[in-house]
Scaffold this active site. Structure first.
Site, PDB file in Angstrom:
ATOM      1  N   HIS A  73       0.796  -1.229   0.000  1.00  0.00           N
ATOM      2  CA  HIS A  73       0.000   0.000   0.000  1.00  0.00           C
ATOM      3  C   HIS A  73       0.827   1.276   0.000  1.00  0.00           C
ATOM      4  O   HIS A  73       0.269   2.368   0.120  1.00  0.00           O
ATOM      5  CB  HIS A  73      -0.922   0.057   1.219  1.00  0.00           C
ATOM      6  CG  HIS A  73      -1.968  -1.008   1.258  1.00  0.00           C
ATOM      7  ND1 HIS A  73      -3.227  -0.851   0.738  1.00  0.00           N
ATOM      8  CD2 HIS A  73      -1.929  -2.276   1.744  1.00  0.00           C
ATOM      9  CE1 HIS A  73      -3.932  -1.958   0.925  1.00  0.00           C
ATOM     10  NE2 HIS A  73      -3.152  -2.836   1.530  1.00  0.00           N
TER      11      HIS A  73
ATOM     12  N   LYS B  50      -8.824  13.448   5.329  1.00  0.00           N
ATOM     13  CA  LYS B  50      -7.991  12.244   5.289  1.00  0.00           C
ATOM     14  C   LYS B  50      -6.965  12.399   6.399  1.00  0.00           C
ATOM     15  O   LYS B  50      -6.881  13.469   7.015  1.00  0.00           O
ATOM     16  CB  LYS B  50      -7.291  12.086   3.934  1.00  0.00           C
ATOM     17  CG  LYS B  50      -6.610  13.358   3.406  1.00  0.00           C
ATOM     18  CD  LYS B  50      -6.038  13.155   2.011  1.00  0.00           C
ATOM     19  CE  LYS B  50      -7.032  13.397   0.901  1.00  0.00           C
ATOM     20  NZ  LYS B  50      -7.119  12.335  -0.079  1.00  0.00           N
ATOM     21  N   ARG B  51      -6.199  11.337   6.691  1.00  0.00           N
ATOM     22  CA  ARG B  51      -5.160  11.496   7.709  1.00  0.00           C
ATOM     23  C   ARG B  51      -4.241  12.659   7.329  1.00  0.00           C
ATOM     24  O   ARG B  51      -4.002  12.910   6.147  1.00  0.00           O
ATOM     25  CB  ARG B  51      -4.344  10.191   7.834  1.00  0.00           C
ATOM     26  CG  ARG B  51      -5.118   9.080   8.538  1.00  0.00           C
ATOM     27  CD  ARG B  51      -5.510   9.479   9.952  1.00  0.00           C
ATOM     28  NE  ARG B  51      -4.327   9.583  10.782  1.00  0.00           N
ATOM     29  CZ  ARG B  51      -3.833   8.577  11.506  1.00  0.00           C
ATOM     30  NH1 ARG B  51      -4.439   7.417  11.542  1.00  0.00           N
ATOM     31  NH2 ARG B  51      -2.752   8.746  12.228  1.00  0.00           N
TER      32      ARG B  51
ATOM     33  N   LYS C 175       0.404  14.125   1.872  1.00  0.00           N
ATOM     34  CA  LYS C 175      -0.955  14.391   1.389  1.00  0.00           C
ATOM     35  C   LYS C 175      -1.177  15.896   1.178  1.00  0.00           C
ATOM     36  O   LYS C 175      -2.163  16.312   0.597  1.00  0.00           O
ATOM     37  CB  LYS C 175      -1.991  13.828   2.365  1.00  0.00           C
ATOM     38  CG  LYS C 175      -1.927  12.286   2.505  1.00  0.00           C
ATOM     39  CD  LYS C 175      -2.994  11.744   3.451  1.00  0.00           C
ATOM     40  CE  LYS C 175      -2.831  10.270   3.806  1.00  0.00           C
ATOM     41  NZ  LYS C 175      -3.386   9.346   2.804  1.00  0.00           N
TER      42      LYS C 175
ATOM     43  N   THR D 125      -8.808   6.417  -1.814  1.00  0.00           N
ATOM     44  CA  THR D 125     -10.124   5.840  -2.044  1.00  0.00           C
ATOM     45  C   THR D 125     -11.205   6.893  -1.810  1.00  0.00           C
ATOM     46  O   THR D 125     -12.304   6.786  -2.339  1.00  0.00           O
ATOM     47  CB  THR D 125     -10.379   4.627  -1.130  1.00  0.00           C
ATOM     48  OG1 THR D 125      -9.913   4.942   0.186  1.00  0.00           O
ATOM     49  CG2 THR D 125      -9.657   3.393  -1.632  1.00  0.00           C
TER      50      THR D 125
ATOM     51  N   LYS E 277     -14.986   8.084  -3.597  1.00  0.00           N
ATOM     52  CA  LYS E 277     -16.237   8.332  -2.867  1.00  0.00           C
ATOM     53  C   LYS E 277     -16.816   9.685  -3.237  1.00  0.00           C
ATOM     54  O   LYS E 277     -18.025   9.823  -3.464  1.00  0.00           O
ATOM     55  CB  LYS E 277     -15.988   8.264  -1.356  1.00  0.00           C
ATOM     56  CG  LYS E 277     -15.597   6.870  -0.877  1.00  0.00           C
ATOM     57  CD  LYS E 277     -15.046   6.849   0.552  1.00  0.00           C
ATOM     58  CE  LYS E 277     -14.337   5.517   0.801  1.00  0.00           C
ATOM     59  NZ  LYS E 277     -13.515   5.519   2.024  1.00  0.00           N
TER      60      LYS E 277
HETATM   61  C1  GFP Z   1      -3.008   3.485   2.153  1.00  0.00           C
HETATM   62  C2  GFP Z   1      -2.474   4.248   0.983  1.00  0.00           C
HETATM   63  C3  GFP Z   1      -3.623   4.790   0.149  1.00  0.00           C
HETATM   64  C4  GFP Z   1      -4.503   3.626  -0.296  1.00  0.00           C
HETATM   65  C5  GFP Z   1      -4.944   2.830   0.920  1.00  0.00           C
HETATM   66  C6  GFP Z   1      -5.692   1.574   0.529  1.00  0.00           C
HETATM   67  O1  GFP Z   1      -3.821   4.373   2.869  1.00  0.00           O
HETATM   68  O2  GFP Z   1      -3.150   5.477  -0.969  1.00  0.00           O
HETATM   69  O3  GFP Z   1      -5.633   4.097  -0.965  1.00  0.00           O
HETATM   70  O4  GFP Z   1      -3.817   2.419   1.694  1.00  0.00           O
HETATM   71  O5  GFP Z   1      -4.932   0.839  -0.380  1.00  0.00           O
HETATM   72  F1  GFP Z   1      -1.680   5.268   1.403  1.00  0.00           F
HETATM   73  P1  GFP Z   1      -3.534   5.002   4.297  1.00  0.00           P
HETATM   74  O6  GFP Z   1      -3.967   3.938   5.260  1.00  0.00           O
HETATM   75  O7  GFP Z   1      -2.094   5.320   4.416  1.00  0.00           O
HETATM   76  O8  GFP Z   1      -4.423   6.188   4.300  1.00  0.00           O
END
Ligand code: GFP
Ligand code: GFP
Length: 841
Positions: free
Chosen positions: A374, A567-568, A573, A678, A682
């Protein structure tokens, strides 16, 4: 031990089997029964909490009947099952989802109303199940929904944390963390005190040769902790299939407490063991894409992996098949490297406990596992120190060394002259102390490795895992672009839009086949349809505006452009770029004449997200956003033209209010850093446009919806390295608009400037690793294009309709079908077709 009822007595069971309610009357009866018996309350003592509890228990009872049948059906069918191992499942609330998935929300609504409650208030009583940090955990939750909805025989395995991700409070503009104790009342889990596994830690390994000269290893001593299973039913949408999420909770092995110590008066230390054991599943680690290597985290990982594998192996052994058939019955997906020890644990079970030969065992292992990556951020890649592992898991470390030895030997045979390749790909990093590289172990131990969006899957092949592509060939590496469940993220979060779409696409079928959204293209210029579409967006904005008012006290104009980034919080980001952009907008407005101001589209900039408690820079970003808001929101010159909102404690249930209310959302990571994203999916699915960089799934979203329907800006991933190099070794001139923003911050306009020194310094003095300055100009320009485009509402609405119509690809159903086909080789098990002996149906 199987304990099934003999045939002659089964008639009584069939006669009395629970079925769960279908009618409104039965639902009401169940609610009243639960209030009066389970909760021991009455109509004279029933508040919304009690009504929530009773309604949930009624639905739980209904789910569990289908859950039982599903498990039974899958057991009899005896086919291959998928096991999704994830340290995080960010489920959010369950009641609304359960009602919608079983198709009884209207029944519940009318029933609750008959009993004196509004369904919205009841849904609102539920505490989010927040067993995850962000995207990774929410992806796992969407996957569970799709697996059940598509009738795949699949289980999730995770940890039952007593504390989920912390609750965020904003105090004087700063983030304060508060523990999230969510288990006070949780009707959605079933403790299985009969499913308990002993998990061993520490100790040592004794080796000897048996009678026939075979090397035997015995792991002995150390301590034992018990893993207790808690099952959470996962209802599919519009299907009886109800899958299982099994979460493990830790418990002391020695019973409640040490009686000897207790009797000798040492009460406190007699409970210490118990507390120590329970600590293992106590907290979810707040992650910031930085691995910290804490021993308790490694303990969590092994505890969860060992319990899950014990369960999977036990289930397989009931079928009495030969071991070689294990990979035909079992597919295990590793969600990130967190469960990688499962590879080692399965090898250990097979060679040490089941007596298989190494090679035979290893073939089974590698055929069983798949690994999903990821992130390409190097600081996020998990490594565990060898001494730590030696102490905690001595036998596993030996096996890792052996796996590495055989792997490196095979590499050497294939590439005899490349000494450096060996040290580059070694599972053991020759550092001080030595480290186990978990991603490498996961690659070597799996048959497929996938990234989560096209760009990301390409990047892992050309950067972090390049050598492994050379060694294993390109076919081992594949892409499965992420997806989201349209049930929660459209039907549940945006019921009116879902209803409108249903009315034009021939019913709710689009929720199971999202490509049916295509039908909407016909309505892109339909006046009546557009009007309704716009009204729904407006109503969703009003709903969010109310939420903003109650939580922050700020009044925002629902007619303004809602610009959202939730988002976090992380430097990659780039929420800092967003807030710098907001400051730039503020300065621009201040410099305008009243005439010029009249031409500007009013905007509300909305932020939300948690910073990891130890991530100072992220916390500073939150602080700046809040301070900017405090100044801008009360500036009379600005009025409605700009409002800046930070929404406290962003979580899944808040996302369900926020996502449907965007006009524009921001997905502006430095190119090449966000694996997929993701929330971008949405927001678009809910009729918002996005402003974003050419990163992660933004690229595929553009391909699907068309580049006229997205605001892309910024440098490309392929240029990032050169730019970084230039910052460090060349001259680094900052963007002039950004310089003005920094000057304003330094003047103290947004409070004590020293508080933000690190934030501006990272860009001015420390190489601007995330390229904020490089992208700032095109960001500002693109925001101006957003302003312009928003003025033409008619065209804007058409763009949003066109985008929604083309979002079918991003359903997590498509994504799960791809995993099933290209990685797991598993088939759905349709409930209708199955008839098995003794099945209670
Ligand atoms: C991580 C990645 C994202 C990805 C998600 C799901 O998310 O780009 O969409 O995994 O695959 F960074 P975080 O948990 O770090 O937000
Ligand atoms: C056991 C029983 C099954 C039953 C499930 C769920 O399955 O008959 O359907 O539990 O209660 F054997 P395993 O966990 O052993 O697969």
């Amino acid at each position: 031990v199987e304990a099934s009822i003999p045939e002659p007595q089964r008639a009584a069971w069939k006669k009395f089997q629970a079925n769960g309610f279908i009618s409104q009357e039965d639902f009401e009866r169940e609610v009243v029964r639960h209030v009066e018996t389970t909760l021991a309350r009455s109509m004279f003592n029933c508040d919304e909490t009690a009504a929530y509890a009773a309604a949930s228990l009624a639905f739980r009872d209904r789910l569990i009947t289908e859950w039982n049948r599903t498990q039974q059906r899958q057991t009899f069918a005896d086919g291959k099952r998928v096991y999704y191992l994830s340290l995080e499942f960010l489920m959010g609330r369950a009641l609304d989802n359960a009602m919608l998935n079983v198709g009884l929300k209207d029944v519940a609504k009318n029933g609750l109303s008959d009993l004196g409650f509004r369904i919205e208030d009841i849904i609102d009583q539920e505490h989010d199940a927040a067993l995850g940090n962000g995207g990774l955990g929410r992806l796992a939750a969407c996957f569970l929904d799709s697996l059940a909805s598509l009738n795949y025989p699949a289980w999730g395995y995770g940890l039952r944390y007593r504390y989920g991700i912390f609750k965020q409070e904003i105090v004087d503009g700063y983030q304060v963390e508060v523990p999230d104790y969510w288990l006070d009342f949780n009707p959605w889990e079933f403790p299985r005190h009969d499913v308990v596994v002993d998990i061993q830690f520490y100790g040592n390994v004794r080796k000897y040769q048996d009678e026939v000269g075979k090397q035997i290893a015995v792991w002995e001593g150390g301590e034992i902790v018990k893993a207790v299973a808690y099952d959470v039913p996962i209802p599919g949408f519009d299907t009886p299939t109800t899958n299982n999420l099994r979460l493990w909770s830790s418990k002391a092995a020695s019973g409640e407490f040490d009686f000897q110590k207790f009797n000798s008066g040492d009460y406190e230390s007699s409970v210490a063991d118990q507390q120590r054991a329970e600590t293992i599943s106590a907290v979810l680690y707040p992650n910031d894409n930085l691995e910290r290597g804490k021993e308790l985290r490694l303990k969590q990982q092994y505890f969860w992996v060992a319990a899950s594998l014990y369960d999977i192996v036990r289930r397989f052994k009931k079928t009495k098949r030969a071991w070689a058939e294990f990979p035909e019955q079992v597919a295990i997906q590793l969600n990130d490297t967190h469960p990688t020890l499962a590879v080692v644990e399965l090898q250990r079970i097979l060679i040490d406990l089941e007596g298989l030969e190494w090679d035979e065992a290893w073939t089974i292992v590698t055929k069983t596992f798949g690994y999903t990556n990821h992130t390409v951020l190097p600081e996020a890649l998990e490594k565990w120190s060898v001494p730590l592992m030696q102490n905690l898991l001595p036998r596993h470390l030996q096996i890792i060394y052996e796996v590495n030895l055989y792997f490196l030997q095979s590499v050497e045979r294939k590439f005899p002259k490349e000494r450096e390749l060996l040290s580059r790909v070694s599972i053991i990093e020759e550092s001080q102390p030595k480290m186990v590289r978990m991603a490498y172990l996961a690659i070597v131990g799996s048959h497929k490795v996938n990234g989560v969006a096209e760009l990301h899957s390409d990047l892992i092949k050309t950067t972090i895992f390049k050598d492994f592509v050379k060694i294993f060939g390109p076919d081992k590496f594949t892409n499965v672009t992420n997806g989201i469940t349209p049930r929660r993220w459209l039907h549940q979060a945006n019921p009116r839009l879902s209803e409108l779409i249903a009315s034009k696409t021939g019913g709710i079928g689009f929720l199971k086949d999202l490509n049916l959204l295509n039908e909407l293209e016909k309505y892109v210029d339909d006046k009546e349809f557009k009007k309704e579409w716009a009204e729904i967006k407006y109503a969703n904005k009003v709903r969010l505006a109310k939420h903003i008012k109650t939580t922050t006290g700020v009044t925002v104009n629902p007619a303004a452009l809602f610009d959202i980034q939730v988002k976090r919080i992380h430097e990659y980001k780039r929420q800092q770029m967003n807030i710098f952009g907001v400051i730039h907008r503020y300065l621009t407005i201040k410099a305008m004449t009243p005439e010029e101001r009249k031409k500007l589209a009013p905007r509300v900039s909305i932020f939300g997200g948690k910073a990891a408690p130890g991530y100072w820079m992220a916390k500073t970003i939150i602080h700046l956003i809040n301070n900017v808001g405090a100044v801008v929101n009360k500036d009379k010159d600005v009025g409605d033209l700009l409002k800046v909102i930070f929404l406290e404690d962003y979580n899944v249930s808040k996302a369900e209010i926020i996502v449907p209310a965007s006009d524009v959302s921001e997905h502006i990571s430095t190119a090449g850093t966000e694996a997929s994203g993701t929330s971008n999916m949405k927001f678009v699915l809910n009729g918002g446009l996005i402003i974003g960089t050419c990163d992660g799934a933004n690229i595929e979203i553009t391909r699907e919806i068309g580049e006229n329907n997205i605001f892309l800006f910024g440098n490309l991933a392929e240029d990032v390295e050169d730019l970084r190099h230039a910052h460090t070794y060349g001259s680094h001139t900052l963007d002039p608009d950004l310089v003005k923003v920094f000057e304003e911050i330094k003047k103290g306009t947004f409070g004590d400037a020293t508080a933000f020194g690190a934030l501006t310094g990272a860009i001015e003095d420390h190489g601007d690793y995330y390229l904020v300055s490089d992208d700032f100009h095109s960001y500002i320009q693109t925001q101006a294009l957003v302003d312009e485009a928003y003025k033409n509402q008619d065209e804007w609405i058409s763009k949003t309709i066109m985008s929604v119509a083309r979002m079918g690809f991003f359903s997590s159903d498509r994504c799960i079908n791809e995993y099933a086909e290209s990685i797991w080789n598993v088939e759905p098990l349709s409930p209708k077709k199955e008839t098995a002996p003794g099945l209670l149906m």
